[in-house]
Design a protein around this motif. Structure first.
Motif, PDB file in Angstrom:
ATOM      1  N   GLU A  45      -1.614  -1.099   8.715  1.00  0.00           N
ATOM      2  CA  GLU A  45      -1.341  -2.534   8.708  1.00  0.00           C
ATOM      3  C   GLU A  45      -2.463  -3.374   9.296  1.00  0.00           C
ATOM      4  O   GLU A  45      -2.624  -4.536   8.918  1.00  0.00           O
ATOM      5  CB  GLU A  45      -0.046  -2.819   9.472  1.00  0.00           C
ATOM      6  N   ALA A  46      -3.229  -2.808  10.242  1.00  0.00           N
ATOM      7  CA  ALA A  46      -4.259  -3.600  10.917  1.00  0.00           C
ATOM      8  C   ALA A  46      -5.487  -2.745  11.181  1.00  0.00           C
ATOM      9  O   ALA A  46      -5.394  -1.520  11.311  1.00  0.00           O
ATOM     10  CB  ALA A  46      -3.722  -4.170  12.226  1.00  0.00           C
ATOM     11  N   ASP A  82       5.711  -3.717   0.365  1.00  0.00           N
ATOM     12  CA  ASP A  82       4.950  -4.074   1.560  1.00  0.00           C
ATOM     13  C   ASP A  82       4.001  -2.964   1.986  1.00  0.00           C
ATOM     14  O   ASP A  82       2.849  -3.225   2.348  1.00  0.00           O
ATOM     15  CB  ASP A  82       5.915  -4.402   2.707  1.00  0.00           C
ATOM     16  N   SER A  83       4.468  -1.719   1.960  1.00  0.00           N
ATOM     17  CA  SER A  83       3.626  -0.619   2.426  1.00  0.00           C
ATOM     18  C   SER A  83       2.404  -0.442   1.539  1.00  0.00           C
ATOM     19  O   SER A  83       1.306  -0.141   2.035  1.00  0.00           O
ATOM     20  CB  SER A  83       4.435   0.681   2.484  1.00  0.00           C
ATOM     21  N   VAL A  85       0.953  -2.865  -0.546  1.00  0.00           N
ATOM     22  CA  VAL A  85       0.077  -4.038  -0.508  1.00  0.00           C
ATOM     23  C   VAL A  85      -0.633  -4.150   0.838  1.00  0.00           C
ATOM     24  O   VAL A  85      -1.849  -4.357   0.907  1.00  0.00           O
ATOM     25  CB  VAL A  85       0.873  -5.309  -0.823  1.00  0.00           C
ATOM     26  N   HIS A  86       0.104  -4.012   1.936  1.00  0.00           N
ATOM     27  CA  HIS A  86      -0.494  -4.164   3.261  1.00  0.00           C
ATOM     28  C   HIS A  86      -1.554  -3.097   3.522  1.00  0.00           C
ATOM     29  O   HIS A  86      -2.638  -3.396   4.042  1.00  0.00           O
ATOM     30  CB  HIS A  86       0.582  -4.103   4.341  1.00  0.00           C
ATOM     31  N   SER A  87      -1.252  -1.842   3.171  1.00  0.00           N
ATOM     32  CA  SER A  87      -2.221  -0.774   3.424  1.00  0.00           C
ATOM     33  C   SER A  87      -3.465  -0.952   2.568  1.00  0.00           C
ATOM     34  O   SER A  87      -4.588  -0.703   3.035  1.00  0.00           O
ATOM     35  CB  SER A  87      -1.581   0.594   3.163  1.00  0.00           C
ATOM     36  N   ARG A  89      -4.696  -3.809   1.467  1.00  0.00           N
ATOM     37  CA  ARG A  89      -5.469  -4.924   2.022  1.00  0.00           C
ATOM     38  C   ARG A  89      -6.276  -4.483   3.238  1.00  0.00           C
ATOM     39  O   ARG A  89      -7.449  -4.852   3.390  1.00  0.00           O
ATOM     40  CB  ARG A  89      -4.534  -6.064   2.397  1.00  0.00           C
ATOM     41  N   VAL A  90      -5.673  -3.683   4.118  1.00  0.00           N
ATOM     42  CA  VAL A  90      -6.385  -3.300   5.333  1.00  0.00           C
ATOM     43  C   VAL A  90      -7.481  -2.290   5.030  1.00  0.00           C
ATOM     44  O   VAL A  90      -8.528  -2.280   5.690  1.00  0.00           O
ATOM     45  CB  VAL A  90      -5.397  -2.790   6.404  1.00  0.00           C
ATOM     46  N   GLU A  93     -10.266  -4.433   4.006  1.00  0.00           N
ATOM     47  CA  GLU A  93     -10.916  -5.047   5.160  1.00  0.00           C
ATOM     48  C   GLU A  93     -11.860  -4.065   5.849  1.00  0.00           C
ATOM     49  O   GLU A  93     -12.960  -4.445   6.284  1.00  0.00           O
ATOM     50  CB  GLU A  93      -9.854  -5.539   6.147  1.00  0.00           C
ATOM     51  N   TRP A 150       0.033  -3.880  -6.147  1.00  0.00           N
ATOM     52  CA  TRP A 150      -0.770  -2.801  -5.568  1.00  0.00           C
ATOM     53  C   TRP A 150      -2.209  -2.880  -6.102  1.00  0.00           C
ATOM     54  O   TRP A 150      -3.176  -2.846  -5.342  1.00  0.00           O
ATOM     55  CB  TRP A 150      -0.125  -1.484  -5.953  1.00  0.00           C
ATOM     56  N   ALA A 153      -4.109  -6.128  -5.011  1.00  0.00           N
ATOM     57  CA  ALA A 153      -4.623  -6.106  -3.642  1.00  0.00           C
ATOM     58  C   ALA A 153      -6.000  -5.458  -3.584  1.00  0.00           C
ATOM     59  O   ALA A 153      -6.872  -5.892  -2.819  1.00  0.00           O
ATOM     60  CB  ALA A 153      -3.647  -5.368  -2.728  1.00  0.00           C
TER      61      ALA A 153
END
Length: 323
Positions: A45-46, A82-83, A85-87, A89-90, A93, A150, A153
């Motif tokens: 997530e981060a 969520d799992s 898309v969020h993963s 994106r990170v 990053e 997915w 992202a």
């Protein structure tokens, strides 16, 4: 090569990390629960200390996301969305922040992104994306939206020095316990491996060793970007698929199941009927065009190999000895 696999502790990650490590690569798995020497903790997530593993690596293969082997309740569908898309994106990053970013980012996606259809195969150019088919359950459309989000992202990640490929994978068939082949074989052995709801819906699949070879192929081919279907070139109707599987194991009969029986069975297995009823007629147009040669293009040969390996592995299914 150094290969980083976020979310690499599931069935697909186990297949890949085992094969790539055996081939001599330095494989690092990002996981919430590190247990082995090559595991590194992350929360998906981060950004965190885990991000340094991508800096200077050669390939990142992102598999992170909640398993689809569950009931498709609203909460589980949201967790899937969520799992993933969020993963993704990170990971983007971390790639963007790397001083020496990986040269290629292979992103897991799914053949579920294509429409439920019987009339023609779906390749990457002419295939129809799903979500607007008449008469399908509403949550099937949401599954397609998950797949699209997915991929989106990854597309939106600002990683100009890293080639990006979205792997639209069909069901990966391996002899590992808990995988889709394991579940289907259990049904066949119980005499339940007959046609489901008529059995005309297509099943797309890929042998585990061809899956690994395709991943290696995509990592090496600098000219391939965007969506690529990872599926054997010959999908076949569920009725035929299960007949071949029964023959490979030596089960003479498979009882048919109606739609409501499939729903009951899926509930008992804590899975969902979309995996059984959606017609996924997906073919690997871009892989074939690029010159990839499948070792197991046909299901009979693949099923025979998987059964042979399963019977020869420790702890595998064995017929009881006669006393």
């Amino acid at each position: 090569m150094k290969i980083v696999i976020p979310g690499g502790t599931g069935q697909i990650g186990t297949i890949l990390s085992r094969a790539l490590t055996a081939a001599g690569h330095d494989v690092v798995v990002l996981t919430r629960h590190p247990m082995r020497d090559h595991d590194v903790r992350w929360d998906a997530e981060a950004l965190g200390p885990w991000a340094k593993e991508l800096d200077g690596s050669d390939v990142v293969i992102n598999l992170a996301g909640r398993s689809v082997n569950c009931r498709y309740t609203p909460d589980n569908l949201r967790a899937m969305m969520d799992s993933r898309v969020h993963s993704t994106r990170v990971v983007g990053e971390a790639v963007a922040a790397a001083v020496r970013p990986p040269r290629v980012w292979l992103q897991m996606s799914t053949a579920t992104v294509y429409s439920h259809r019987f009339d023609a195969p779906n390749d990457e150019v002419t295939g129809a994306l799903g979500g607007t088919e008449p008469g399908v359950p509403g949550y099937w459309r949401y599954s397609v939206e998950i797949a699209k989000a997915w991929e989106r992202a990854q597309e939106q990640a600002e990683t100009p020095h890293t080639r990006k490929v979205s792997m639209r994978a069909a069901m990966v068939m391996s002899p590992d316990r808990g995988g889709v082949f394991d579940v289907m074989l259990r049904l066949a052995r119980l005499g339940l491996g007959g046609p489901v709801a008529g059995g005309t819906q297509y099943m797309s699949w890929i042998h585990d060793r061809d899956f690994v070879r395709a991943v290696e192929f995509l990592a090496d081919r600098e000219d391939l970007t965007g969506p690529v279907n990872l599926a054997a070139p010959v999908p076949l109707p569920q009725r035929s698929f299960m007949r071949v599987l029964r023959t490979a194991w030596g089960v003479p009969v498979g009882l048919p199941a109606t739609k409501w029986m499939a729903e009951f069975g899926a509930f008992a297995l804590r899975s969902d009927t979309e995996l059984l009823l959606k017609s996924r007629r997906v073919v690997p147009g871009r892989l074939l065009e690029a010159g990839f040669a499948f070792d197991y293009p046909q299901w009979p040969g693949a099923a025979d190999d998987l059964v042979r390996r399963l019977r020869g592995s420790p702890g595998s299914y064995r017929l009881p000895r006669k006393r």
